[in-house]
Design a protein around this motif. Structure first.
Motif, PDB file in Angstrom:
ATOM      1  N   HIS A 136       5.127 -12.825 -42.465  1.00 29.80           N
ATOM      2  CA  HIS A 136       4.870 -11.599 -42.746  1.00 29.80           C
ATOM      3  C   HIS A 136       6.284 -10.662 -42.641  1.00 29.80           C
ATOM      4  O   HIS A 136       6.284  -9.492 -42.554  1.00 29.80           O
ATOM      5  CB  HIS A 136       4.081 -10.914 -41.497  1.00 29.80           C
ATOM      6  CG  HIS A 136       2.765 -11.456 -41.550  1.00 29.80           C
ATOM      7  ND1 HIS A 136       2.075 -11.645 -42.606  1.00 29.80           N
ATOM      8  CD2 HIS A 136       2.165 -12.033 -40.435  1.00 29.80           C
ATOM      9  CE1 HIS A 136       0.816 -11.927 -42.206  1.00 29.80           C
ATOM     10  NE2 HIS A 136       0.622 -12.451 -40.947  1.00 29.80           N
ATOM     11  N   TYR A 137       7.619 -11.467 -42.689  1.00 26.34           N
ATOM     12  CA  TYR A 137       8.595 -10.853 -42.363  1.00 26.34           C
ATOM     13  C   TYR A 137       8.928  -9.375 -43.595  1.00 26.34           C
ATOM     14  O   TYR A 137       9.510  -8.738 -43.235  1.00 26.34           O
ATOM     15  CB  TYR A 137      10.000 -11.797 -42.507  1.00 26.34           C
ATOM     16  CG  TYR A 137      11.127 -10.986 -41.993  1.00 26.34           C
ATOM     17  CD1 TYR A 137      11.469 -10.913 -41.113  1.00 26.34           C
ATOM     18  CD2 TYR A 137      12.289 -10.713 -43.344  1.00 26.34           C
ATOM     19  CE1 TYR A 137      12.824 -10.047 -40.635  1.00 26.34           C
ATOM     20  CE2 TYR A 137      13.092  -9.933 -43.030  1.00 26.34           C
ATOM     21  CZ  TYR A 137      13.574  -9.687 -41.619  1.00 26.34           C
ATOM     22  OH  TYR A 137      14.691  -9.066 -41.470  1.00 26.34           O
ATOM     23  N   ASP A 138       8.791 -10.099 -44.699  1.00 23.63           N
ATOM     24  CA  ASP A 138       9.025  -8.930 -45.823  1.00 23.63           C
ATOM     25  C   ASP A 138       8.191  -7.748 -45.798  1.00 23.63           C
ATOM     26  O   ASP A 138       8.667  -6.691 -46.034  1.00 23.63           O
ATOM     27  CB  ASP A 138       8.724  -9.658 -47.150  1.00 23.63           C
ATOM     28  CG  ASP A 138       9.376 -10.756 -47.496  1.00 23.63           C
ATOM     29  OD1 ASP A 138      10.633 -10.855 -46.952  1.00 23.63           O
ATOM     30  OD2 ASP A 138       9.284 -11.510 -48.568  1.00 23.63           O
ATOM     31  N   ALA A 139       7.030  -8.006 -45.248  1.00 23.89           N
ATOM     32  CA  ALA A 139       6.129  -6.782 -45.191  1.00 23.89           C
ATOM     33  C   ALA A 139       6.488  -5.973 -43.783  1.00 23.89           C
ATOM     34  O   ALA A 139       6.683  -4.730 -43.953  1.00 23.89           O
ATOM     35  CB  ALA A 139       4.637  -6.999 -44.871  1.00 23.89           C
ATOM     36  N   PHE A 140       6.974  -6.406 -43.029  1.00 21.48           N
ATOM     37  CA  PHE A 140       7.720  -5.916 -41.294  1.00 21.48           C
ATOM     38  C   PHE A 140       8.970  -5.118 -42.111  1.00 21.48           C
ATOM     39  O   PHE A 140       9.091  -3.860 -41.610  1.00 21.48           O
ATOM     40  CB  PHE A 140       7.807  -6.835 -40.621  1.00 21.48           C
ATOM     41  CG  PHE A 140       9.191  -6.435 -39.954  1.00 21.48           C
ATOM     42  CD1 PHE A 140       9.162  -5.764 -38.849  1.00 21.48           C
ATOM     43  CD2 PHE A 140      10.447  -7.102 -40.097  1.00 21.48           C
ATOM     44  CE1 PHE A 140      10.353  -5.199 -37.964  1.00 21.48           C
ATOM     45  CE2 PHE A 140      11.538  -7.022 -39.364  1.00 21.48           C
ATOM     46  CZ  PHE A 140      11.617  -5.942 -38.411  1.00 21.48           C
ATOM     47  N   GLU A 141       9.747  -5.696 -42.761  1.00 21.20           N
ATOM     48  CA  GLU A 141      11.044  -5.318 -43.307  1.00 21.20           C
ATOM     49  C   GLU A 141      10.626  -3.893 -43.895  1.00 21.20           C
ATOM     50  O   GLU A 141      11.692  -2.829 -43.727  1.00 21.20           O
ATOM     51  CB  GLU A 141      11.717  -6.154 -44.241  1.00 21.20           C
ATOM     52  CG  GLU A 141      13.194  -6.070 -44.546  1.00 21.20           C
ATOM     53  CD  GLU A 141      13.688  -7.080 -45.539  1.00 21.20           C
ATOM     54  OE1 GLU A 141      14.465  -7.721 -44.857  1.00 21.20           O
ATOM     55  OE2 GLU A 141      13.362  -7.288 -46.457  1.00 21.20           O
ATOM     56  N   ASN A 142       9.700  -3.700 -44.786  1.00 24.99           N
ATOM     57  CA  ASN A 142       9.404  -2.420 -45.290  1.00 24.99           C
ATOM     58  C   ASN A 142       9.219  -1.426 -44.147  1.00 24.99           C
ATOM     59  O   ASN A 142       9.438  -0.314 -44.519  1.00 24.99           O
ATOM     60  CB  ASN A 142       8.198  -2.754 -46.229  1.00 24.99           C
ATOM     61  CG  ASN A 142       7.632  -1.348 -46.860  1.00 24.99           C
ATOM     62  OD1 ASN A 142       8.531  -0.719 -47.628  1.00 24.99           O
ATOM     63  ND2 ASN A 142       6.405  -0.991 -46.853  1.00 24.99           N
ATOM     64  N   LEU A 143       8.431  -1.702 -43.169  1.00 28.34           N
ATOM     65  CA  LEU A 143       8.060  -0.884 -42.105  1.00 28.34           C
ATOM     66  C   LEU A 143       9.447  -0.381 -41.383  1.00 28.34           C
ATOM     67  O   LEU A 143       9.506   0.806 -41.078  1.00 28.34           O
ATOM     68  CB  LEU A 143       7.304  -1.363 -41.188  1.00 28.34           C
ATOM     69  CG  LEU A 143       5.614  -1.757 -41.486  1.00 28.34           C
ATOM     70  CD1 LEU A 143       4.745  -2.259 -40.706  1.00 28.34           C
ATOM     71  CD2 LEU A 143       5.086  -0.388 -42.009  1.00 28.34           C
ATOM     72  N   VAL A 144      10.434  -1.339 -41.236  1.00 26.14           N
ATOM     73  CA  VAL A 144      11.566  -0.946 -40.531  1.00 26.14           C
ATOM     74  C   VAL A 144      12.267   0.132 -41.180  1.00 26.14           C
ATOM     75  O   VAL A 144      12.974   1.038 -40.989  1.00 26.14           O
ATOM     76  CB  VAL A 144      12.510  -2.393 -40.253  1.00 26.14           C
ATOM     77  CG1 VAL A 144      13.801  -1.679 -39.811  1.00 26.14           C
ATOM     78  CG2 VAL A 144      11.618  -3.071 -39.033  1.00 26.14           C
ATOM     79  N   SER A 145      12.289  -0.408 -42.563  1.00 22.68           N
ATOM     80  CA  SER A 145      13.010   0.393 -43.583  1.00 22.68           C
ATOM     81  C   SER A 145      12.512   2.131 -43.648  1.00 22.68           C
ATOM     82  O   SER A 145      13.174   2.929 -43.649  1.00 22.68           O
ATOM     83  CB  SER A 145      12.868  -0.011 -44.717  1.00 22.68           C
ATOM     84  OG  SER A 145      13.724   0.773 -45.755  1.00 22.68           O
ATOM     85  N   GLN A 146      11.200   2.070 -43.633  1.00 20.71           N
ATOM     86  CA  GLN A 146      10.441   3.318 -43.586  1.00 20.71           C
ATOM     87  C   GLN A 146      10.715   4.154 -42.211  1.00 20.71           C
ATOM     88  O   GLN A 146      11.191   5.347 -42.323  1.00 20.71           O
ATOM     89  CB  GLN A 146       8.914   3.104 -43.765  1.00 20.71           C
ATOM     90  CG  GLN A 146       8.579   2.863 -44.854  1.00 20.71           C
ATOM     91  CD  GLN A 146       6.774   3.198 -44.980  1.00 20.71           C
ATOM     92  OE1 GLN A 146       6.384   3.788 -44.476  1.00 20.71           O
ATOM     93  NE2 GLN A 146       6.129   1.821 -45.330  1.00 20.71           N
ATOM     94  N   CYS A 147      10.813   3.408 -41.136  1.00 21.25           N
ATOM     95  CA  CYS A 147      10.918   4.237 -39.932  1.00 21.25           C
ATOM     96  C   CYS A 147      12.511   4.611 -39.697  1.00 21.25           C
ATOM     97  O   CYS A 147      12.936   5.805 -39.173  1.00 21.25           O
ATOM     98  CB  CYS A 147      10.594   3.322 -38.830  1.00 21.25           C
ATOM     99  SG  CYS A 147      11.608   2.255 -38.039  1.00 21.25           S
ATOM    100  N   LEU A 148      13.387   4.098 -40.451  1.00 19.83           N
ATOM    101  CA  LEU A 148      14.841   4.303 -40.345  1.00 19.83           C
ATOM    102  C   LEU A 148      15.383   5.166 -41.430  1.00 19.83           C
ATOM    103  O   LEU A 148      16.079   6.074 -41.298  1.00 19.83           O
ATOM    104  CB  LEU A 148      15.790   3.172 -40.400  1.00 19.83           C
ATOM    105  CG  LEU A 148      15.712   2.113 -39.179  1.00 19.83           C
ATOM    106  CD1 LEU A 148      16.533   0.880 -39.278  1.00 19.83           C
ATOM    107  CD2 LEU A 148      16.275   2.689 -37.882  1.00 19.83           C
TER     108      LEU A 148
END
Length: 258
Positions: free
Chosen positions: A92-104
């Motif tokens: 699930h890392y790629d999907a999580f990476e998108n969330l981190v990118s959004q919050c930052l």
């Protein structure tokens, strides 16, 4: 196996490859030390607002997306850095990476969420007064570091939290976002190639710079006489007393709380 590299922008990253479990621990440290003398309350509220929704997802939807990935995401802020910590399944890392990118890159800074966050922070400070050890530690730090940020509670004070506005947080984060001095860390089922790809993906919406510790501002300790320093925190509702003793470079400081 542990390896340390830097990418083409000289952004350092550490990889501890361990393939005995299908998990990835992700760390991103942002150096905020160039923001000298920033109130702890402003740093704390700004950092926590990043987890309160993005321009695409409100807080409820953001939290639900994390739950669906089975990921944990937290942000802590200290004297010198803001640290994002995550644990997520490798698949699930790629999907999580998108969330981190959004919050930052596009936090929402919602007014309702901000008001709720301030209330929660104030309640946590009030609850902390029930801990005699915490009170004594806080008093010791205040005596040693005086008005320096080292002597402040990580959340600030009840009054300093009241003084921070949502606009203050927005402006503060814009300053941080324009000066993203970063260092990355990865542990688990992750290798150098994965790390380089991850940093490249996150850099599409964020302009990271090499983490520089040379600008850190370290305080001077108070100058003591050879006499012992004693402080007492009176809590008459206590049936017992709590003693807390620590030594600075120059003297011994004792606190009695209870």
């Amino acid at each position: 196996m542990r390896h340390t590299w830097s990418n083409t922008q000289n952004i350092p990253f550490l990889v501890v490859e361990k393939n005995d479990r299908p998990l990835v621990d992700f760390y991103l440290a942002l150096n905020i030390d160039f923001l000298e003398n920033t109130p702890a309350s402003l740093n704390y509220l700004t950092a926590q607002m990043l987890l309160r929704g993005t321009q695409k997802l409100n807080k409820e939807a953001f939290d639900e997306a994390l739950d669906q990935l089975g990921a944990s995401l937290s942000i802590s802020v200290g004297t010198h850095s803001m640290v994002i910590e995550v644990e997520v399944l490798k698949k699930h890392y790629d999907a999580f990476e998108n969330l981190v990118s959004q919050c930052l890159s596009e936090p929402s800074f919602d007014e309702k969420e901000f008001s709720q966050l301030v209330k929660e922070a104030q309640e946590k400070i009030k609850l902390s007064t029930e801990s005699d050890a915490r009170l004594a530690k806080k008093g010791f730090s205040k005596l040693i570091y005086n008005e320096h940020v080292y002597g402040q509670d990580g959340r600030g004070t009840l009054s300093s939290l009241e003084k921070v506005s949502l606009e203050d947080c927005k402006n503060h984060y814009n300053t941080i976002k324009n000066n993203l001095f970063a260092a990355f860390g990865y542990a688990g089922m992750f290798n150098q190639s994965d790390a380089e790809k991850s940093i490249q993906n996150l850099s599409q919406n964020l302009s990271f710079k090499a983490f520089d510790e040379s600008s850190n501002h370290f305080p001077s300790l108070q100058t003591y006489s050879k006499q012992k320093n004693i402080a007492i925190i009176d809590k008459p509702d206590r049936s017992q007393s709590h003693f807390f003793i620590e030594s600075s470079i120059a003297s011994t400081v004792s606190f009695c709380s209870g």
